[in-house]
Scaffold this motif. Structure first.
Motif, PDB file in Angstrom:
ATOM      1  N   GLN A  18       0.831  -1.200   0.000  1.00  0.00           N
ATOM      2  CA  GLN A  18       0.000   0.000   0.000  1.00  0.00           C
ATOM      3  C   GLN A  18       0.870   1.256   0.000  1.00  0.00           C
ATOM      4  O   GLN A  18       0.536   2.245  -0.660  1.00  0.00           O
ATOM      5  CB  GLN A  18      -0.947  -0.001   1.198  1.00  0.00           C
ATOM      6  CG  GLN A  18      -2.030  -1.060   1.088  1.00  0.00           C
ATOM      7  CD  GLN A  18      -2.918  -1.098   2.314  1.00  0.00           C
ATOM      8  OE1 GLN A  18      -2.812  -0.284   3.213  1.00  0.00           O
ATOM      9  NE2 GLN A  18      -3.812  -2.079   2.356  1.00  0.00           N
ATOM     10  N   ALA A  19       1.963   1.225   0.742  1.00  0.00           N
ATOM     11  CA  ALA A  19       2.867   2.373   0.765  1.00  0.00           C
ATOM     12  C   ALA A  19       3.474   2.596  -0.623  1.00  0.00           C
ATOM     13  O   ALA A  19       3.592   3.741  -1.079  1.00  0.00           O
ATOM     14  CB  ALA A  19       3.977   2.150   1.796  1.00  0.00           C
ATOM     15  N   LYS A  20       3.835   1.518  -1.293  1.00  0.00           N
ATOM     16  CA  LYS A  20       4.409   1.630  -2.633  1.00  0.00           C
ATOM     17  C   LYS A  20       3.398   2.207  -3.622  1.00  0.00           C
ATOM     18  O   LYS A  20       3.738   3.019  -4.472  1.00  0.00           O
ATOM     19  CB  LYS A  20       4.888   0.261  -3.099  1.00  0.00           C
ATOM     20  CG  LYS A  20       5.677   0.299  -4.373  1.00  0.00           C
ATOM     21  CD  LYS A  20       6.252  -1.070  -4.699  1.00  0.00           C
ATOM     22  CE  LYS A  20       7.078  -0.980  -5.972  1.00  0.00           C
ATOM     23  NZ  LYS A  20       7.654  -2.282  -6.322  1.00  0.00           N
ATOM     24  N   SER A  21       2.132   1.808  -3.464  1.00  0.00           N
ATOM     25  CA  SER A  21       1.098   2.317  -4.372  1.00  0.00           C
ATOM     26  C   SER A  21       0.726   3.764  -4.062  1.00  0.00           C
ATOM     27  O   SER A  21       0.151   4.444  -4.906  1.00  0.00           O
ATOM     28  CB  SER A  21      -0.141   1.429  -4.315  1.00  0.00           C
ATOM     29  OG  SER A  21      -0.774   1.548  -3.056  1.00  0.00           O
ATOM     30  N   GLN A  22       1.048   4.248  -2.880  1.00  0.00           N
ATOM     31  CA  GLN A  22       0.706   5.617  -2.469  1.00  0.00           C
ATOM     32  C   GLN A  22       1.907   6.573  -2.553  1.00  0.00           C
ATOM     33  O   GLN A  22       1.925   7.600  -1.887  1.00  0.00           O
ATOM     34  CB  GLN A  22       0.183   5.611  -1.031  1.00  0.00           C
ATOM     35  CG  GLN A  22      -1.076   4.817  -0.811  1.00  0.00           C
ATOM     36  CD  GLN A  22      -2.285   5.480  -1.451  1.00  0.00           C
ATOM     37  OE1 GLN A  22      -2.348   6.695  -1.611  1.00  0.00           O
ATOM     38  NE2 GLN A  22      -3.251   4.662  -1.839  1.00  0.00           N
ATOM     39  N   GLN A  23       2.884   6.260  -3.354  1.00  0.00           N
ATOM     40  CA  GLN A  23       4.090   7.094  -3.429  1.00  0.00           C
ATOM     41  C   GLN A  23       3.794   8.520  -3.872  1.00  0.00           C
ATOM     42  O   GLN A  23       4.518   9.435  -3.510  1.00  0.00           O
ATOM     43  CB  GLN A  23       5.116   6.459  -4.365  1.00  0.00           C
ATOM     44  CG  GLN A  23       5.783   5.252  -3.768  1.00  0.00           C
ATOM     45  CD  GLN A  23       6.851   4.678  -4.686  1.00  0.00           C
ATOM     46  OE1 GLN A  23       7.222   5.282  -5.683  1.00  0.00           O
ATOM     47  NE2 GLN A  23       7.334   3.494  -4.348  1.00  0.00           N
ATOM     48  N   ALA A  24       2.731   8.721  -4.612  1.00  0.00           N
ATOM     49  CA  ALA A  24       2.385  10.067  -5.064  1.00  0.00           C
ATOM     50  C   ALA A  24       1.904  10.927  -3.900  1.00  0.00           C
ATOM     51  O   ALA A  24       2.135  12.145  -3.883  1.00  0.00           O
ATOM     52  CB  ALA A  24       1.319  10.000  -6.150  1.00  0.00           C
TER      53      ALA A  24
END
Length: 98
Positions: A18-24
């Protein structure tokens, strides 16, 4: 109730994904990383709470440790010191002992 490490590790992987997908969105990414940190602390705390060996027995204490805990005096406690003299009107060494 102990949670198996495998369950905690799976949850950590989910949070990392989830953290990787929320990098923006920096704020959301940091929130997921904080969750990972919390899960890491959970594993570390459990490991420290359950040491490899059980509680210490009295036989595990060395004589030096025992002397340090009880005091290193070799005289019995009830033995009278040579400096303590019996005076009729005195109660001790200090001038404030009445």
């Amino acid at each position: 109730m102990a949670i198996p490490n495998e369950t905690i590790l799976k949850k950590m992987m989910e949070e990392l994904k989830q953290a990787k997908s929320q990098q923006a969105d920096q704020r959301k990414m940091v929130k997921h990383i904080e969750h990972v940190r919390l899960l890491c602390d959970l594993i570390i705390d459990v490991e420290q709470a359950e040491p490899d060996k059980g509680p210490a027995n009295i036989s595990d204490i060395s004589t030096d440790e025992m002397k340090a805990m009880l005091g290193s005096s070799s005289k019995p406690i009830n033995e009278k010191r040579a400096s303590d003299e019996d005076h009729e009107d005195a109660n001790g060494k200090s001038i404030f002992d009445f």
